[in-house]
Design a protein around this motif. Structure first.
Motif, PDB file in Angstrom:
ATOM      1  N   VAL A  22     -58.341 -50.119   7.714  1.00 53.08           N
ATOM      2  CA  VAL A  22     -57.434 -51.307   8.504  1.00 53.08           C
ATOM      3  C   VAL A  22     -58.491 -52.425   8.437  1.00 53.08           C
ATOM      4  CG1 VAL A  22     -56.757 -52.084  10.507  1.00 53.08           C
ATOM      5  CG2 VAL A  22     -56.230 -49.562   9.885  1.00 53.08           C
ATOM      6  N   TYR A  23     -58.178 -53.694   7.796  1.00 56.01           N
ATOM      7  CA  TYR A  23     -58.989 -54.644   8.066  1.00 56.01           C
ATOM      8  C   TYR A  23     -58.548 -55.628   9.090  1.00 56.01           C
ATOM      9  CZ  TYR A  23     -60.483 -53.107   3.508  1.00 56.01           C
ATOM     10  OH  TYR A  23     -61.122 -52.636   2.320  1.00 56.01           O
ATOM     11  N   ALA A  24     -59.602 -56.137   9.840  1.00 57.96           N
ATOM     12  CA  ALA A  24     -58.986 -57.014  10.901  1.00 57.96           C
ATOM     13  C   ALA A  24     -59.962 -58.086  10.918  1.00 57.96           C
ATOM     14  CB  ALA A  24     -59.300 -56.183  12.461  1.00 57.96           C
ATOM     15  N   GLY A  25     -59.618 -59.167  11.085  1.00 57.21           N
ATOM     16  CA  GLY A  25     -60.415 -60.262  11.287  1.00 57.21           C
ATOM     17  C   GLY A  25     -59.961 -61.400  11.842  1.00 57.21           C
ATOM     18  N   MET A  26     -60.565 -62.506  12.384  1.00 55.79           N
ATOM     19  CA  MET A  26     -60.304 -63.764  12.939  1.00 55.79           C
ATOM     20  C   MET A  26     -60.965 -64.938  12.184  1.00 55.79           C
ATOM     21  SD  MET A  26     -62.138 -63.529  16.373  1.00 55.79           S
ATOM     22  CE  MET A  26     -62.258 -65.180  16.903  1.00 55.79           C
ATOM     23  N   ASP A  27     -60.391 -66.168  12.662  1.00 61.07           N
ATOM     24  CA  ASP A  27     -60.872 -67.214  12.102  1.00 61.07           C
ATOM     25  C   ASP A  27     -62.152 -67.704  12.664  1.00 61.07           C
ATOM     26  OD1 ASP A  27     -58.602 -67.951  10.544  1.00 61.07           O
ATOM     27  OD2 ASP A  27     -57.619 -69.205  11.979  1.00 61.07           O
ATOM     28  N   GLU A  28     -63.271 -68.019  11.747  1.00 63.98           N
ATOM     29  CA  GLU A  28     -64.448 -68.342  11.961  1.00 63.98           C
ATOM     30  C   GLU A  28     -64.519 -69.493  12.982  1.00 63.98           C
ATOM     31  OE1 GLU A  28     -68.980 -68.186   9.966  1.00 63.98           O
ATOM     32  OE2 GLU A  28     -67.166 -69.314   8.842  1.00 63.98           O
ATOM     33  N   PRO A  29     -65.184 -69.671  14.045  1.00 58.00           N
ATOM     34  CA  PRO A  29     -65.300 -70.904  14.864  1.00 58.00           C
ATOM     35  C   PRO A  29     -65.762 -72.125  14.046  1.00 58.00           C
ATOM     36  CG  PRO A  29     -66.250 -69.082  16.079  1.00 58.00           C
ATOM     37  CD  PRO A  29     -66.132 -68.486  14.764  1.00 58.00           C
ATOM     38  N   SER A  30     -65.205 -73.318  14.545  1.00 61.38           N
ATOM     39  CA  SER A  30     -65.672 -74.390  13.558  1.00 61.38           C
ATOM     40  C   SER A  30     -67.043 -74.666  13.627  1.00 61.38           C
ATOM     41  CB  SER A  30     -64.689 -75.678  14.005  1.00 61.38           C
ATOM     42  OG  SER A  30     -65.211 -75.805  15.408  1.00 61.38           O
ATOM     43  N   LEU A  31     -67.560 -74.261  14.663  1.00 60.81           N
ATOM     44  CA  LEU A  31     -69.072 -74.641  14.962  1.00 60.81           C
ATOM     45  C   LEU A  31     -69.833 -73.881  14.132  1.00 60.81           C
ATOM     46  CD1 LEU A  31     -71.215 -76.051  16.571  1.00 60.81           C
ATOM     47  CD2 LEU A  31     -71.291 -74.295  18.058  1.00 60.81           C
ATOM     48  N   LEU A  32     -69.470 -72.359  13.629  1.00 58.95           N
ATOM     49  CA  LEU A  32     -70.077 -71.768  12.788  1.00 58.95           C
ATOM     50  C   LEU A  32     -69.762 -72.155  11.476  1.00 58.95           C
ATOM     51  CD1 LEU A  32     -70.194 -68.246  14.724  1.00 58.95           C
ATOM     52  CD2 LEU A  32     -71.855 -69.917  14.595  1.00 58.95           C
ATOM     53  N   ALA A  33     -68.448 -72.585  11.146  1.00 64.07           N
ATOM     54  CA  ALA A  33     -67.891 -72.893   9.827  1.00 64.07           C
ATOM     55  C   ALA A  33     -68.784 -74.091   9.072  1.00 64.07           C
ATOM     56  CB  ALA A  33     -66.614 -73.152   9.703  1.00 64.07           C
ATOM     57  N   SER A  34     -69.236 -75.024  10.095  1.00 65.61           N
ATOM     58  CA  SER A  34     -70.085 -76.160   9.648  1.00 65.61           C
ATOM     59  C   SER A  34     -71.664 -76.014   9.826  1.00 65.61           C
ATOM     60  CB  SER A  34     -69.550 -77.354  10.150  1.00 65.61           C
ATOM     61  OG  SER A  34     -69.782 -77.346  11.535  1.00 65.61           O
ATOM     62  N   HIS A  35     -72.231 -77.192   9.744  1.00 63.21           N
ATOM     63  CA  HIS A  35     -73.732 -77.006   9.747  1.00 63.21           C
ATOM     64  C   HIS A  35     -74.047 -77.704  10.946  1.00 63.21           C
ATOM     65  CE1 HIS A  35     -74.870 -75.389   5.973  1.00 63.21           C
ATOM     66  NE2 HIS A  35     -74.095 -76.067   5.379  1.00 63.21           N
ATOM     67  N   ARG A  36     -72.972 -77.871  11.965  1.00 62.69           N
ATOM     68  CA  ARG A  36     -73.089 -78.456  13.469  1.00 62.69           C
ATOM     69  C   ARG A  36     -73.869 -77.833  14.214  1.00 62.69           C
ATOM     70  NH1 ARG A  36     -67.834 -79.964  16.044  1.00 62.69           N
ATOM     71  NH2 ARG A  36     -67.267 -77.903  14.816  1.00 62.69           N
ATOM     72  N   ASP A  38     -76.513 -76.009  13.409  1.00 61.80           N
ATOM     73  CA  ASP A  38     -77.924 -76.047  12.987  1.00 61.80           C
ATOM     74  C   ASP A  38     -78.318 -77.570  13.535  1.00 61.80           C
ATOM     75  OD1 ASP A  38     -77.589 -73.655  11.420  1.00 61.80           O
ATOM     76  OD2 ASP A  38     -77.182 -74.870   9.557  1.00 61.80           O
ATOM     77  N   LEU A  39     -77.432 -78.333  13.127  1.00 63.93           N
ATOM     78  CA  LEU A  39     -77.912 -79.767  13.635  1.00 63.93           C
ATOM     79  C   LEU A  39     -78.208 -79.790  15.238  1.00 63.93           C
ATOM     80  CD1 LEU A  39     -78.174 -83.065  13.057  1.00 63.93           C
ATOM     81  CD2 LEU A  39     -75.704 -83.134  13.515  1.00 63.93           C
ATOM     82  N   TYR A  40     -77.448 -79.238  15.899  1.00 61.60           N
ATOM     83  CA  TYR A  40     -77.608 -79.214  17.229  1.00 61.60           C
ATOM     84  C   TYR A  40     -78.709 -78.525  17.831  1.00 61.60           C
ATOM     85  CZ  TYR A  40     -72.760 -80.941  17.544  1.00 61.60           C
ATOM     86  OH  TYR A  40     -71.524 -81.428  17.753  1.00 61.60           O
ATOM     87  N   VAL A  41     -79.146 -77.434  17.205  1.00 61.76           N
ATOM     88  CA  VAL A  41     -80.176 -76.518  17.343  1.00 61.76           C
ATOM     89  C   VAL A  41     -81.526 -77.227  17.133  1.00 61.76           C
ATOM     90  CG1 VAL A  41     -81.688 -74.625  16.762  1.00 61.76           C
ATOM     91  CG2 VAL A  41     -79.212 -74.345  17.395  1.00 61.76           C
ATOM     92  N   GLY A  42     -81.492 -78.054  15.626  1.00 62.30           N
ATOM     93  CA  GLY A  42     -82.703 -78.966  15.353  1.00 62.30           C
ATOM     94  C   GLY A  42     -82.863 -79.929  16.406  1.00 62.30           C
ATOM     95  N   ILE A  43     -81.828 -80.535  16.898  1.00 61.27           N
ATOM     96  CA  ILE A  43     -82.061 -81.906  17.739  1.00 61.27           C
ATOM     97  C   ILE A  43     -82.586 -81.307  18.920  1.00 61.27           C
ATOM     98  CG2 ILE A  43     -80.708 -83.319  19.238  1.00 61.27           C
ATOM     99  CD1 ILE A  43     -79.146 -83.947  16.685  1.00 61.27           C
ATOM    100  N   GLY A  44     -81.841 -80.140  19.715  1.00 62.64           N
ATOM    101  CA  GLY A  44     -82.413 -79.408  20.939  1.00 62.64           C
ATOM    102  C   GLY A  44     -84.122 -78.966  20.556  1.00 62.64           C
TER     103      GLY A  44
END
Length: 130
Positions: A22-36, A38-44
């Motif tokens: 059985v395979y189960a999955g869900m959509d990846e959150p948009s924050l993880l799907a993009s490089h945002r 990484d950008l937020y952590v770098g700015i922080g």
């Protein structure tokens, strides 16, 4: 996405003993799907580093202020006037100890120069009499 193998007991009940996965999955959150993220952590990290550096600079500057005052006062002291003393900050830390030691040294130096001047002023007259 995760994969889970169905146990033989469950497969026997559901699919007549035939193994299934059985395979189960869900959509990846948009924050993880993009490089945002990484950008937020770098700015922080950049902001935290800047804030830490600025705070450290302020603390060190404030801590070394008495040393700058002592240095300025020592620069004013001359052989003709050894009566000046360095300002001693309150407390019993290393900087206060340095000021106390500098003042004691200046007192000894002032006394030694005074003795030397008294000796020099009395020597010519005592040598001339002999």
């Amino acid at each position: 996405m995760t994969a889970s193998r169905v146990s033989p007991q469950e497969a026997g009940l559901l699919w007549a003993g035939e193994p299934h996965t059985v395979y189960a999955g869900m959509d990846e959150p948009s924050l993880l799907a993009s490089h945002r993220l990484d950008l937020y952590v770098g700015i922080g990290v950049l902001l935290a580093g800047t804030l830490t550096g600025w705070a450290t600079w302020l603390v060190v500057r404030r801590t070394l202020r008495p040393v700058a005052a002592m240095r300025a006062r020592i620069a004013e002291i001359t052989v003709s006037d050894l009566s000046l003393r360095v300002p001693a900050p309150p407390g019993h830390d290393a900087i206060a100890g340095l000021a106390t030691t500098a003042n004691e040294t200046l007192s000894r130096l002032e006394e030694a120069v005074g003795q030397q001047r008294r000796f020099a002023s009395s020597s010519p007259t005592s040598c001339a009499r002999r």
